[in-house]
Design a protein around this motif. Structure first.
Motif, PDB file in Angstrom:
ATOM      1  N   VAL A 197     -10.797   0.195   6.694  1.00 55.98           N
ATOM      2  CA  VAL A 197      -9.703  -0.773   6.567  1.00 55.98           C
ATOM      3  C   VAL A 197     -10.063  -1.820   5.524  1.00 55.98           C
ATOM      4  O   VAL A 197      -9.240  -2.177   4.671  1.00 55.98           O
ATOM      5  N   ALA A 198     -11.301  -2.310   5.554  1.00 59.30           N
ATOM      6  CA  ALA A 198     -11.732  -3.334   4.591  1.00 59.30           C
ATOM      7  C   ALA A 198     -11.702  -2.794   3.164  1.00 59.30           C
ATOM      8  O   ALA A 198     -11.305  -3.509   2.235  1.00 59.30           O
ATOM      9  N   GLN A 199     -12.099  -1.550   2.973  1.00 57.39           N
ATOM     10  CA  GLN A 199     -12.087  -0.961   1.627  1.00 57.39           C
ATOM     11  C   GLN A 199     -10.670  -0.901   1.072  1.00 57.39           C
ATOM     12  O   GLN A 199     -10.450  -1.173  -0.103  1.00 57.39           O
ATOM     13  N   VAL A 200      -9.709  -0.559   1.905  1.00 58.43           N
ATOM     14  CA  VAL A 200      -8.322  -0.501   1.435  1.00 58.43           C
ATOM     15  C   VAL A 200      -7.786  -1.911   1.223  1.00 58.43           C
ATOM     16  O   VAL A 200      -7.120  -2.188   0.228  1.00 58.43           O
ATOM     17  N   ARG A 201      -8.113  -2.822   2.127  1.00 56.72           N
ATOM     18  CA  ARG A 201      -7.650  -4.206   1.984  1.00 56.72           C
ATOM     19  C   ARG A 201      -8.235  -4.895   0.756  1.00 56.72           C
ATOM     20  O   ARG A 201      -7.684  -5.873   0.273  1.00 56.72           O
ATOM     21  N   ASP A 202      -9.350  -4.400   0.237  1.00 54.46           N
ATOM     22  CA  ASP A 202      -9.969  -4.984  -0.956  1.00 54.46           C
ATOM     23  C   ASP A 202      -9.160  -4.718  -2.224  1.00 54.46           C
ATOM     24  O   ASP A 202      -9.435  -5.324  -3.260  1.00 54.46           O
ATOM     25  N   ALA A 224      -2.828  -2.251   9.902  1.00 47.14           N
ATOM     26  CA  ALA A 224      -2.715  -2.983  11.173  1.00 47.14           C
ATOM     27  C   ALA A 224      -2.787  -2.023  12.359  1.00 47.14           C
ATOM     28  O   ALA A 224      -3.374  -2.356  13.403  1.00 47.14           O
ATOM     29  N   ASP A 225      -2.226  -0.827  12.217  1.00 45.83           N
ATOM     30  CA  ASP A 225      -2.305   0.169  13.293  1.00 45.83           C
ATOM     31  C   ASP A 225      -3.762   0.585  13.538  1.00 45.83           C
ATOM     32  O   ASP A 225      -4.178   0.750  14.690  1.00 45.83           O
ATOM     33  N   TRP A 226      -4.525   0.766  12.479  1.00 47.61           N
ATOM     34  CA  TRP A 226      -5.940   1.103  12.637  1.00 47.61           C
ATOM     35  C   TRP A 226      -6.665  -0.032  13.361  1.00 47.61           C
ATOM     36  O   TRP A 226      -7.500   0.217  14.243  1.00 47.61           O
ATOM     37  N   GLU A 227      -6.358  -1.273  12.999  1.00 52.55           N
ATOM     38  CA  GLU A 227      -6.994  -2.419  13.655  1.00 52.55           C
ATOM     39  C   GLU A 227      -6.600  -2.487  15.134  1.00 52.55           C
ATOM     40  O   GLU A 227      -7.442  -2.799  15.991  1.00 52.55           O
ATOM     41  N   VAL A 255      -3.578   3.271  -4.456  1.00 52.84           N
ATOM     42  CA  VAL A 255      -3.745   2.962  -3.029  1.00 52.84           C
ATOM     43  C   VAL A 255      -4.114   4.230  -2.265  1.00 52.84           C
ATOM     44  O   VAL A 255      -5.073   4.248  -1.483  1.00 52.84           O
ATOM     45  N   SER A 256      -3.376   5.306  -2.485  1.00 50.70           N
ATOM     46  CA  SER A 256      -3.621   6.529  -1.715  1.00 50.70           C
ATOM     47  C   SER A 256      -5.001   7.115  -2.010  1.00 50.70           C
ATOM     48  O   SER A 256      -5.658   7.627  -1.100  1.00 50.70           O
ATOM     49  N   GLU A 257      -5.460   7.029  -3.250  1.00 52.09           N
ATOM     50  CA  GLU A 257      -6.777   7.584  -3.579  1.00 52.09           C
ATOM     51  C   GLU A 257      -7.890   6.816  -2.870  1.00 52.09           C
ATOM     52  O   GLU A 257      -8.812   7.415  -2.309  1.00 52.09           O
ATOM     53  N   VAL A 258      -7.813   5.486  -2.871  1.00 53.99           N
ATOM     54  CA  VAL A 258      -8.824   4.682  -2.179  1.00 53.99           C
ATOM     55  C   VAL A 258      -8.742   4.937  -0.676  1.00 53.99           C
ATOM     56  O   VAL A 258      -9.771   5.121  -0.009  1.00 53.99           O
ATOM     57  N   ALA A 259      -7.533   4.956  -0.130  1.00 58.55           N
ATOM     58  CA  ALA A 259      -7.363   5.168   1.312  1.00 58.55           C
ATOM     59  C   ALA A 259      -7.901   6.531   1.735  1.00 58.55           C
ATOM     60  O   ALA A 259      -8.608   6.640   2.755  1.00 58.55           O
ATOM     61  N   ASP A 269       3.298  -0.938  -1.991  1.00 60.83           N
ATOM     62  CA  ASP A 269       3.310   0.327  -1.250  1.00 60.83           C
ATOM     63  C   ASP A 269       3.488  -0.020   0.223  1.00 60.83           C
ATOM     64  O   ASP A 269       2.544  -0.113   0.995  1.00 60.83           O
ATOM     65  N   ARG A 270       4.747  -0.246   0.581  1.00 58.10           N
ATOM     66  CA  ARG A 270       5.131  -0.896   1.830  1.00 58.10           C
ATOM     67  C   ARG A 270       4.421  -0.482   3.115  1.00 58.10           C
ATOM     68  O   ARG A 270       4.057  -1.343   3.884  1.00 58.10           O
ATOM     69  N   PRO A 271       4.239   0.775   3.421  1.00 62.84           N
ATOM     70  CA  PRO A 271       3.679   1.047   4.756  1.00 62.84           C
ATOM     71  C   PRO A 271       2.184   0.758   4.869  1.00 62.84           C
ATOM     72  O   PRO A 271       1.634   0.823   5.960  1.00 62.84           O
ATOM     73  N   THR A 272       1.542   0.423   3.757  1.00 65.92           N
ATOM     74  CA  THR A 272       0.089   0.256   3.790  1.00 65.92           C
ATOM     75  C   THR A 272      -0.343  -0.830   4.761  1.00 65.92           C
ATOM     76  O   THR A 272      -1.260  -0.628   5.562  1.00 65.92           O
ATOM     77  N   SER A 273       0.298  -1.985   4.730  1.00 64.92           N
ATOM     78  CA  SER A 273      -0.095  -3.083   5.626  1.00 64.92           C
ATOM     79  C   SER A 273       0.082  -2.695   7.086  1.00 64.92           C
ATOM     80  O   SER A 273      -0.789  -2.970   7.924  1.00 64.92           O
ATOM     81  N   ALA A 274       1.184  -2.059   7.415  1.00 60.83           N
ATOM     82  CA  ALA A 274       1.422  -1.631   8.800  1.00 60.83           C
ATOM     83  C   ALA A 274       0.422  -0.556   9.205  1.00 60.83           C
ATOM     84  O   ALA A 274      -0.072  -0.549  10.342  1.00 60.83           O
TER      85      ALA A 274
END
Length: 186
Positions: free
Chosen positions: A109-114, A131-134, A65-69, A123-128
């Motif tokens: 955001v879309a790349q990470v959501r993919d 959402a903060d970026w959105e 997750v962190s590498e893609v983000a 990886d709990r804080p990822t969704s929040a």
């Protein structure tokens, strides 16, 4: 010469131990202490392993997750910087710049959501964080719409719990800070 007489034992007294068999108890005790010691070390190491490999709820720390983000964020930051309009640019140029920057954030955001949903959920804080970026993009779009309509909007970074969202967004353990161009709108 004769030996002195030995006194009669007390009633119900046991005879003194002969000393034979005591070594067996020592060996058994030593083995028991060793087994308990090894067990304690195993339990400690298992606990340490579990702690070291658990998800820290305040950080995006799962490497896939962190590498893609971070990779998506680096591209977004470059695009945001390239699309920035000068402060004294005409209104339509500023609106186009804001929307181009918003599009860059939306792509990130879309790349990470993919990524796999279970991977993101683990990886709990990822969704929040996403959402903060959105939320930031939505606030910037409202500003752009007001600006395009001829208004004189004032941009305020959205908050969560009285703190700017950007503080939370910047504190998830990623090399991905919110670019200043996204929050410094005039």
């Amino acid at each position: 010469m004769s030996l002195p007489p030995t006194p009669a034992p007390y009633p119900g007294a046991r005879p003194a131990p002969s000393g034979r068999g005591n070594a067996g108890w020592w060996v058994l005790g030593a083995v028991l202490v060793a087994v308990i010691g090894v067990g304690a070390v195993v339990v400690f190491c298992a606990g340490l392993w579990t702690y070291a490999n658990h998800d820290r709820p305040e950080l995006i720390d799962n490497p896939p997750v962190s590498e893609v983000a971070e990779s998506a964020c680096a591209r977004m930051r470059a695009t945001v910087a390239a699309e920035a309009a000068p402060p004294n640019a005409p209104v339509d140029a500023r609106v186009r710049a804001i929307r181009a920057q918003n599009a860059a954030v939306t792509v990130m955001v879309a790349q990470v959501r993919d990524l796999d949903r279970d991977l993101l959920a683990d990886d709990r804080p990822t969704s929040a964080w996403l959402a903060d970026w959105e939320t930031l993009v939505e606030a910037r779009e409202r500003y752009a719409a007001d600006l395009a309509a001829g208004g004189r909007p004032h941009f305020v970074v959205p908050t969560a719990g009285g703190e700017p969202l950007t503080d939370r967004m910047n504190s998830v353990g990623l090399t991905c800070e919110v670019p200043p161009q996204l929050v410094d709108l005039q």
